[in-house]
Design a protein around this motif. Sequence first.
Motif, PDB file in Angstrom:
ATOM      1  N   THR A  86       0.695  -1.162   0.187  1.00  0.00           N
ATOM      2  CA  THR A  86      -0.266  -0.006   0.081  1.00  0.00           C
ATOM      3  C   THR A  86       0.907   1.264   0.033  1.00  0.00           C
ATOM      4  N   HIS A 138      -0.660 -12.523  -0.073  1.00  0.00           N
ATOM      5  CA  HIS A 138      -1.038 -10.991  -0.274  1.00  0.00           C
ATOM      6  C   HIS A 138      -0.023 -10.436  -1.046  1.00  0.00           C
ATOM      7  N   ASP A 168      -9.094 -10.622   0.623  1.00  0.00           N
ATOM      8  CA  ASP A 168      -7.664  -9.413   0.532  1.00  0.00           C
ATOM      9  C   ASP A 168      -7.726  -8.456  -0.180  1.00  0.00           C
ATOM     10  N   ALA A 171      -9.151  -6.006   2.493  1.00  0.00           N
ATOM     11  CA  ALA A 171      -8.427  -5.546   3.533  1.00  0.00           C
ATOM     12  C   ALA A 171      -7.277  -4.509   3.096  1.00  0.00           C
ATOM     13  N   SER A 172      -6.697  -4.555   1.754  1.00  0.00           N
ATOM     14  CA  SER A 172      -5.688  -3.973   1.328  1.00  0.00           C
ATOM     15  C   SER A 172      -6.138  -2.534   0.754  1.00  0.00           C
ATOM     16  N   PHE A 291      -5.757   3.587   3.034  1.00  0.00           N
ATOM     17  CA  PHE A 291      -5.390   2.264   3.286  1.00  0.00           C
ATOM     18  C   PHE A 291      -4.051   1.931   3.854  1.00  0.00           C
ATOM     19  N   HIS A 292      -3.025   2.878   3.158  1.00  0.00           N
ATOM     20  CA  HIS A 292      -1.575   2.616   3.732  1.00  0.00           C
ATOM     21  C   HIS A 292      -1.314   2.793   5.115  1.00  0.00           C
ATOM     22  N   LYS A 294      -3.832   2.382   7.413  1.00  0.00           N
ATOM     23  CA  LYS A 294      -4.533   1.363   7.815  1.00  0.00           C
ATOM     24  C   LYS A 294      -3.491   0.070   7.911  1.00  0.00           C
ATOM     25  N   ASN A 295      -3.162  -0.246   6.970  1.00  0.00           N
ATOM     26  CA  ASN A 295      -1.992  -1.234   6.827  1.00  0.00           C
ATOM     27  C   ASN A 295      -0.776  -1.125   7.462  1.00  0.00           C
ATOM     28  N   SER A 298      -1.747  -2.034  11.207  1.00  0.00           N
ATOM     29  CA  SER A 298      -2.170  -3.143  11.590  1.00  0.00           C
ATOM     30  C   SER A 298      -1.153  -4.279  11.428  1.00  0.00           C
ATOM     31  N   TRP A 299      -0.223  -4.129  10.497  1.00  0.00           N
ATOM     32  CA  TRP A 299       0.992  -5.081  10.306  1.00  0.00           C
ATOM     33  C   TRP A 299       2.229  -4.606   9.912  1.00  0.00           C
ATOM     34  N   GLY A 300       2.332  -3.663   8.914  1.00  0.00           N
ATOM     35  CA  GLY A 300       3.352  -3.009   8.257  1.00  0.00           C
ATOM     36  C   GLY A 300       4.407  -2.534   9.285  1.00  0.00           C
TER      37      GLY A 300
END
Length: 331
Positions: A86, A138, A168, A171-172, A291-292, A294-295, A298-300
């Motif tokens: 993202t 992903h 997927d 989410a992204s 979305f970036h 958010k990602n 959450s994990w990035g």
Amino acid sequence: MKIAFVGKGGSGKTTLSSLFIRHLAANEAHVVAVDADINQHLGAALGLDEAEAAALPAMGAHLPLIKDYLRGTNPRIASAETMIKTTPPGEGSRLLRVSEDNPVFDACARTVRLDDGDIRLMATGPFTESDLGVACYHSKVGAVELCLNHLVDGPDEYVVVDMTAGSDSFASGMFTRFDMTFLVAEPTRKGVSVYRQYKEYARDFGVALKVVGNKVQGPDDLDFLRAEVGDDLLIGVGHSDWVRSMEKGRPSRFELLEADNRMALQALQDAAEDSYGLRDWERYTRQMVHFHLKNAESWGNEKTGADLAAQVDPSFVLGERRAGAGVPAPA
Ligand SMILES: Nc1ncnc2c1ncn2[C@@H]1O[C@H](COP(=O)(O)OP(=O)(O)OP(=O)(O)O)[C@@H](O)[C@H]1O
Ligand SMILES: [Mg+2]
């Protein structure tokens, strides 16, 4: 113009994507076709034989190259390793154009010769059982999202993605990257249930979604679809003997496709063009940043050990003026 075909397994996503791509080629549009479906069949539907389809490069295998190229000299992106699917473009990033040659296309795209002209085909690469639900899957689809977010497309330039309607893409943010999403649905309850789920996700993001009925056998089928999806129904496509003969390995020239189906394909192109005409590049950029972040959260951030929010260039807007590397955009 960025266009996605989604829908339930077996609904006809690949078939309709391939027909649409052929139709665009016949109308002399520039086309990049992307196979991002779990079942990688777009190459075959575009007439590649088994060996040719198997020899298609996998975008997922070229992620480091894709990231390094797109990153360019963007000072906010320290390395390809900190670039996630993202990561948005900013000043210094390299952008892609549908009709240009570039290292990403060199590595990941192959030219496919159709009756009416050449198109470029890219493929995520096959998904194995162990890919599904884990990082590898992903990253394969992520390669497509990165490219879409770095792509500047003009009105006669098309990117057509054959895609799964899976979680997927929700989410992204992948599902928000298109000017038009065609949801292929057979006139059955299962067919329209995928539509409902998609619509639910799409609602908050202003995603342009149209239902294309497939394997429609008569007015009853169309009535059913209209009752279920209302104005979102764009058109119905019937059984095609042209498609069937291609599947028998006896392809006929595209100009021999049934007249009704040709008209349906033109309706798809018209709908996509109308929607592209409403493209708001600022909103498009805002959504990729949304979305970036958010990602990242959450994990990035955890995965890369970096603060990925710092990759966002607040003054950058993707758009036509940005095309052409190194040309500064007017204020
Ligand atoms: N309009 C049509 N006329 C004739 N055959 C069709 C038509 N649409 C789809 N088919 C056939 O139905 C089958 C499933 O279609 P297709 O592979 O395009 O679906 P899909 O949604 O891409 O499936 P998957 O989820 O497996 O990727 C194929 O054999 C295809 O040729
Ligand atoms: Mg398919």
